[in-house]
Design an enzyme around this catalytic site. Sequence first.
Site, PDB file in Angstrom:
ATOM      1  N   LYS A  39      -8.372   3.375   2.229  1.00 29.93           N
ATOM      2  CA  LYS A  39      -7.200   2.748   1.624  1.00 29.93           C
ATOM      3  C   LYS A  39      -7.095   3.162   0.163  1.00 29.93           C
ATOM      4  CE  LYS A  39      -7.081  -1.620   0.106  1.00 29.93           C
ATOM      5  NZ  LYS A  39      -6.410  -1.633  -1.228  1.00 29.93           N
ATOM      6  N   ASP A  66      -1.686   1.605   0.422  1.00 31.50           N
ATOM      7  CA  ASP A  66      -1.418   0.174   0.272  1.00 31.50           C
ATOM      8  C   ASP A  66      -0.639  -0.042  -1.024  1.00 31.50           C
ATOM      9  OD1 ASP A  66      -1.417  -2.542   0.659  1.00 31.50           O
ATOM     10  OD2 ASP A  66      -3.437  -2.838  -0.142  1.00 31.50           O
ATOM     11  N   LYS A  68       2.616  -1.557  -1.116  1.00 37.01           N
ATOM     12  CA  LYS A  68       3.456  -2.749  -1.061  1.00 37.01           C
ATOM     13  C   LYS A  68       4.849  -2.518  -1.651  1.00 37.01           C
ATOM     14  CE  LYS A  68      -0.613  -5.765  -1.367  1.00 37.01           C
ATOM     15  NZ  LYS A  68      -1.621  -4.708  -1.598  1.00 37.01           N
ATOM     16  N   ASP A  71      11.848  -3.096  -2.995  1.00 37.97           N
ATOM     17  CA  ASP A  71      12.990  -2.719  -3.821  1.00 37.97           C
ATOM     18  C   ASP A  71      14.232  -2.822  -2.948  1.00 37.97           C
ATOM     19  OD1 ASP A  71      14.618  -1.505  -5.878  1.00 37.97           O
ATOM     20  OD2 ASP A  71      12.804  -0.511  -6.616  1.00 37.97           O
ATOM     21  N   THR A 121      -4.242 -12.404   1.094  1.00 39.60           N
ATOM     22  CA  THR A 121      -5.424 -13.172   1.487  1.00 39.60           C
ATOM     23  C   THR A 121      -6.048 -13.937   0.326  1.00 39.60           C
ATOM     24  OG1 THR A 121      -6.727 -11.145   1.231  1.00 39.60           O
ATOM     25  CG2 THR A 121      -6.032 -11.747   3.459  1.00 39.60           C
ATOM     26  N   ARG A 216     -15.423  -4.052  -1.518  1.00 40.78           N
ATOM     27  CA  ARG A 216     -16.660  -4.218  -2.282  1.00 40.78           C
ATOM     28  C   ARG A 216     -17.934  -4.339  -1.452  1.00 40.78           C
ATOM     29  NH1 ARG A 216     -13.457  -8.276  -6.187  1.00 40.78           N
ATOM     30  NH2 ARG A 216     -12.279  -8.359  -4.243  1.00 40.78           N
TER      31      ARG A 216
END
Length: 238
Positions: A39, A66, A68, A71, A121, A216
């Site tokens: 990603k 990713d 997002k 517009d 999330t 992570r």
Amino acid sequence: MTQPNRKPDERIICALDVPTTAEATALVSQIQDAVGFYKIGLQLFATGGMELARDLKAEGRKVFLDWKLHDIGATVEKAAASLAEAGCDLLTVHARPQVMAAAARGVAGSNLKVLGVTVLTSLTAEDLAADDHTLSPAELVELRVRQALEAGIDGVVSSPHEAARVKEIATQAGREDFLIVTPGVRPSGAALDDQARAATPEMALLAGATHLVIGRPITAAADPRSAALAVAESIALI
């Protein structure tokens, strides 16, 4: 970067949430063949993210943009069409009906799949209430999943906690191929960090997730490759 020499579990998407492409490239080199899907998020957007995406694709890996998008319809459609030409695999847009429909038009005829981001999330019910939402996270996810299906996109991003309901709604709509990509995935014992609605990889898949976004717990580990392999082993029988 190194060429993959084993077949990784492509349900695992490693989030390269680092400041520079040099750091991202170093991580991919460390992880080697343990992950085949990466990603690229907003942190790398302005620092060579597309160049990194092309390099990963040239190595035979899959790429999740990713970004997002959100517009007016014409702008989203053109942006999605441009990104489709890069040969990437997944693209996120905000789960708003016009935005999702525009992205679907933009990627038509390509292999790029569009995902609608339902509810982040990191957000809790209190966060949504503060933003003047009257729906709970689960209710808002359900609404946006139905809108995503109506818009004709390929799937959604939702927390593992809503994955089962998303799968149920998609199946009822005859969309067994609907993608359910879940961030907020933390192996047992890992820190939750900023994830308010997290689950283990096993729990997420059993709930209906098709892909797991893990950052992570892999990238900040002392040995990222071993951490990725441990996740793969934990879900091998699911």
